[in-house]
Scaffold this motif. Sequence first.
Motif, PDB file in Angstrom:
ATOM      1  N   ALA A 219       0.830  -1.201   0.000  1.00 48.46           N
ATOM      2  CA  ALA A 219       0.000   0.000   0.000  1.00 48.46           C
ATOM      3  C   ALA A 219       0.871   1.260   0.000  1.00 48.46           C
ATOM      4  O   ALA A 219       0.559   2.253  -0.693  1.00 48.46           O
ATOM      5  CB  ALA A 219      -0.921   0.000   1.216  1.00 48.46           C
ATOM      6  N   VAL A 220       1.956   1.238   0.765  1.00 46.44           N
ATOM      7  CA  VAL A 220       2.855   2.398   0.809  1.00 46.44           C
ATOM      8  C   VAL A 220       3.511   2.600  -0.555  1.00 46.44           C
ATOM      9  O   VAL A 220       3.618   3.730  -1.053  1.00 46.44           O
ATOM     10  CB  VAL A 220       3.918   2.215   1.910  1.00 46.44           C
ATOM     11  N   MET A 221       3.923   1.504  -1.168  1.00 47.36           N
ATOM     12  CA  MET A 221       4.538   1.595  -2.488  1.00 47.36           C
ATOM     13  C   MET A 221       3.554   2.150  -3.522  1.00 47.36           C
ATOM     14  O   MET A 221       3.921   2.992  -4.369  1.00 47.36           O
ATOM     15  CB  MET A 221       5.047   0.232  -2.934  1.00 47.36           C
ATOM     16  N   ALA A 222       2.318   1.708  -3.463  1.00 50.28           N
ATOM     17  CA  ALA A 222       1.319   2.202  -4.413  1.00 50.28           C
ATOM     18  C   ALA A 222       1.110   3.707  -4.242  1.00 50.28           C
ATOM     19  O   ALA A 222       1.042   4.458  -5.229  1.00 50.28           O
ATOM     20  CB  ALA A 222       0.000   1.456  -4.221  1.00 50.28           C
ATOM     21  N   TYR A 224       3.260   5.769  -2.939  1.00 54.76           N
ATOM     22  CA  TYR A 224       4.528   6.406  -3.329  1.00 54.76           C
ATOM     23  C   TYR A 224       4.587   6.608  -4.842  1.00 54.76           C
ATOM     24  O   TYR A 224       4.945   7.682  -5.321  1.00 54.76           O
ATOM     25  CB  TYR A 224       5.688   5.524  -2.862  1.00 54.76           C
ATOM     26  N   ARG A 225       4.224   5.581  -5.600  1.00 57.84           N
ATOM     27  CA  ARG A 225       4.242   5.685  -7.050  1.00 57.84           C
ATOM     28  C   ARG A 225       3.238   6.735  -7.520  1.00 57.84           C
ATOM     29  O   ARG A 225       3.514   7.509  -8.453  1.00 57.84           O
ATOM     30  CB  ARG A 225       3.948   4.324  -7.676  1.00 57.84           C
ATOM     31  N   GLU A 226       2.074   6.774  -6.890  1.00 55.10           N
ATOM     32  CA  GLU A 226       1.053   7.756  -7.267  1.00 55.10           C
ATOM     33  C   GLU A 226       1.543   9.179  -7.009  1.00 55.10           C
ATOM     34  O   GLU A 226       1.405  10.064  -7.867  1.00 55.10           O
ATOM     35  CB  GLU A 226      -0.223   7.494  -6.455  1.00 55.10           C
ATOM     36  N   ILE A 227       2.118   9.414  -5.852  1.00 53.72           N
ATOM     37  CA  ILE A 227       2.545  10.766  -5.474  1.00 53.72           C
ATOM     38  C   ILE A 227       3.725  11.225  -6.319  1.00 53.72           C
ATOM     39  O   ILE A 227       3.760  12.358  -6.805  1.00 53.72           O
ATOM     40  CB  ILE A 227       2.879  10.805  -3.969  1.00 53.72           C
ATOM     41  N   THR A 228       4.704  10.354  -6.509  1.00 51.77           N
ATOM     42  CA  THR A 228       5.890  10.768  -7.256  1.00 51.77           C
ATOM     43  C   THR A 228       5.623  10.923  -8.742  1.00 51.77           C
ATOM     44  O   THR A 228       6.376  11.611  -9.441  1.00 51.77           O
ATOM     45  CB  THR A 228       7.047   9.774  -7.041  1.00 51.77           C
ATOM     46  N   ALA A 229       4.545  10.338  -9.239  1.00 50.35           N
ATOM     47  CA  ALA A 229       4.224  10.474 -10.666  1.00 50.35           C
ATOM     48  C   ALA A 229       3.877  11.907 -11.039  1.00 50.35           C
ATOM     49  O   ALA A 229       4.043  12.312 -12.200  1.00 50.35           O
ATOM     50  CB  ALA A 229       3.066   9.544 -11.031  1.00 50.35           C
ATOM     51  N   SER A 230       3.396  12.684 -10.070  1.00 55.67           N
ATOM     52  CA  SER A 230       2.977  14.059 -10.382  1.00 55.67           C
ATOM     53  C   SER A 230       3.504  15.077  -9.372  1.00 55.67           C
ATOM     54  O   SER A 230       2.997  16.192  -9.290  1.00 55.67           O
ATOM     55  CB  SER A 230       1.447  14.137 -10.422  1.00 55.67           C
ATOM     56  N   ALA A 231       4.526  14.722  -8.614  1.00 54.30           N
ATOM     57  CA  ALA A 231       5.020  15.604  -7.562  1.00 54.30           C
ATOM     58  C   ALA A 231       5.606  16.888  -8.138  1.00 54.30           C
ATOM     59  O   ALA A 231       6.357  16.850  -9.118  1.00 54.30           O
ATOM     60  CB  ALA A 231       6.095  14.885  -6.743  1.00 54.30           C
ATOM     61  N   PRO A 232       5.311  18.035  -7.537  1.00 56.36           N
ATOM     62  CA  PRO A 232       5.974  19.270  -7.954  1.00 56.36           C
ATOM     63  C   PRO A 232       7.447  19.220  -7.551  1.00 56.36           C
ATOM     64  O   PRO A 232       7.842  18.435  -6.680  1.00 56.36           O
ATOM     65  CB  PRO A 232       5.222  20.354  -7.169  1.00 56.36           C
ATOM     66  N   LEU A 235       8.681  19.117  -3.897  1.00 54.41           N
ATOM     67  CA  LEU A 235       8.409  17.945  -3.061  1.00 54.41           C
ATOM     68  C   LEU A 235       9.389  16.818  -3.384  1.00 54.41           C
ATOM     69  O   LEU A 235       9.560  16.443  -4.539  1.00 54.41           O
ATOM     70  CB  LEU A 235       6.982  17.443  -3.294  1.00 54.41           C
ATOM     71  N   THR A 236      10.021  16.276  -2.364  1.00 51.47           N
ATOM     72  CA  THR A 236      10.899  15.121  -2.513  1.00 51.47           C
ATOM     73  C   THR A 236      10.430  14.030  -1.565  1.00 51.47           C
ATOM     74  O   THR A 236      10.214  14.284  -0.373  1.00 51.47           O
ATOM     75  CB  THR A 236      12.360  15.491  -2.189  1.00 51.47           C
ATOM     76  N   VAL A 237      10.273  12.816  -2.093  1.00 58.14           N
ATOM     77  CA  VAL A 237       9.794  11.696  -1.281  1.00 58.14           C
ATOM     78  C   VAL A 237      10.684  10.484  -1.522  1.00 58.14           C
ATOM     79  O   VAL A 237      10.988  10.141  -2.672  1.00 58.14           O
ATOM     80  CB  VAL A 237       8.320  11.335  -1.619  1.00 58.14           C
ATOM     81  N   TRP A 238      11.092   9.858  -0.433  1.00 61.67           N
ATOM     82  CA  TRP A 238      11.886   8.633  -0.489  1.00 61.67           C
ATOM     83  C   TRP A 238      11.134   7.520   0.233  1.00 61.67           C
ATOM     84  O   TRP A 238      10.464   7.755   1.247  1.00 61.67           O
ATOM     85  CB  TRP A 238      13.240   8.828   0.193  1.00 61.67           C
ATOM     86  N   ARG A 335      14.830   6.616  -3.859  1.00 63.00           N
ATOM     87  CA  ARG A 335      14.694   8.072  -3.878  1.00 63.00           C
ATOM     88  C   ARG A 335      14.072   8.520  -5.196  1.00 63.00           C
ATOM     89  O   ARG A 335      14.480   8.069  -6.264  1.00 63.00           O
ATOM     90  CB  ARG A 335      16.050   8.758  -3.707  1.00 63.00           C
ATOM     91  N   HIS A 336      13.138   9.427  -5.096  1.00 62.09           N
ATOM     92  CA  HIS A 336      12.567  10.031  -6.295  1.00 62.09           C
ATOM     93  C   HIS A 336      13.482  11.158  -6.755  1.00 62.09           C
ATOM     94  O   HIS A 336      13.868  12.033  -5.981  1.00 62.09           O
ATOM     95  CB  HIS A 336      11.169  10.582  -5.999  1.00 62.09           C
TER      96      HIS A 336
END
Length: 437
Positions: A219-222, A224-232, A235-238, A335-336
Amino acid sequence: MSNLNELRTVVRGRVLLAGDEGFEQARRPWNLAVEQPVPAVVEAADAADVAALVRHARSAGLTVTAQPSGHGATGDVNEAVLLRTGALNEIHVDPQARTARVGAGVKWGEVQAIAGAHGLTGLPGSSPVVSVTGYTLGGGLSWFGRKHGWAADSVRAFEIVDAGGDQARVTADSDADLFWALRGGSGDFALVTSVEFDLHPAPELFGGRMMWAAEQAPAVMAAYREITASAPDELTVWLDLLKFPGAAPLVAVDATYLGDSAEARDLLAAFDTIGGTLSDSRAAMPVADLGAITAEPTDPAPGMSRAELLTDLDEVAAKALLSAPIDPLLSVQIRHLGGAFTRPSDSPHGALTEPYYLYMFGIPGTPEAADAIKTRRQEMVDAIAPYVSGRKPYTALAIGDTAADAFAPGAVARLQQIKRDRDPQGTFRSNFPVLGS
């Protein structure tokens, strides 16, 4: 040995030779799993001391390797004299010009404490105890790189000692080739005594870590993929898969946002829908506290790492990374990247087009543990082989890698020619020499 003994008459800083009290401590790298067989350690008093050391090394046929903090050491020092630059600790921040000039012994946490008081930030990584100079000479992958690019892209000038022992200020205008090489190509070409770089606005910063039991990893990975696909870019997410000794496996998300806390929480809302949160430290924070997010060790310790750049993190790759427990690895971090990293960069790395960075780490307590760590790392890489680009950041190189793993062939060739032109006797030796590629 006579050439080494003469070091005490050449420099004003402390000189330690094998057998001297304190030598073993002084030669120790950050990674205690690495043996560093150097014959002497010089703790330079200032830039003039560095220049005196280089002139002596050149005339005596010695090699010098500089390690401000010992990060990135491989043990492949070829009996070089180890230069420590901790005494070069000056920091000058100009809040009006938004610049900083720091000595080669300064750590990122020290810069952030001063810059942050003015609503500014440098481009540090995850650890506050990594030296600004060593990190920047390797390019520098920052929390804020998605917004501002490589840390090396923000450099305005280097103060250096060249292979002849002369001090100089290097800029894009004064020496385009050397300036280019030093912006991420390592310290193989000159000894950097200070670096001047741009600071960036950071009037507000939101950051922290969320953590769950490993059962929530899909669930966390899903999310993560959703957020990083359109992150401004702000925003940095690891994402972190963790297995601490004696504890159950965990999954965590680390994040920073250069902006308002409410905006950050909206952007990260998908993580809030995942149940079973064990902890959540996210909050508005000063830039000086960045190191608290991942809470990496601030004292030397043994470790084994491997890094890879990934061309994608689609559902197939994500499932492969989660297909089995990570142990005996301690952590697997994704890391994104993207954002400003993908833009043109006048540096050896150039544009970083791979959107994700994979970093695997374990503690080799025994030879058997070391073998198991190597095996598990390889298994993970094999599982996502179609997504591994084949290159990796210079600062993430590990034992067994070469400088050629970090750069395109054309950049390697240019770096090698600059090395031959600027240091024909091989007076300087970086952790990953470009002529060893």
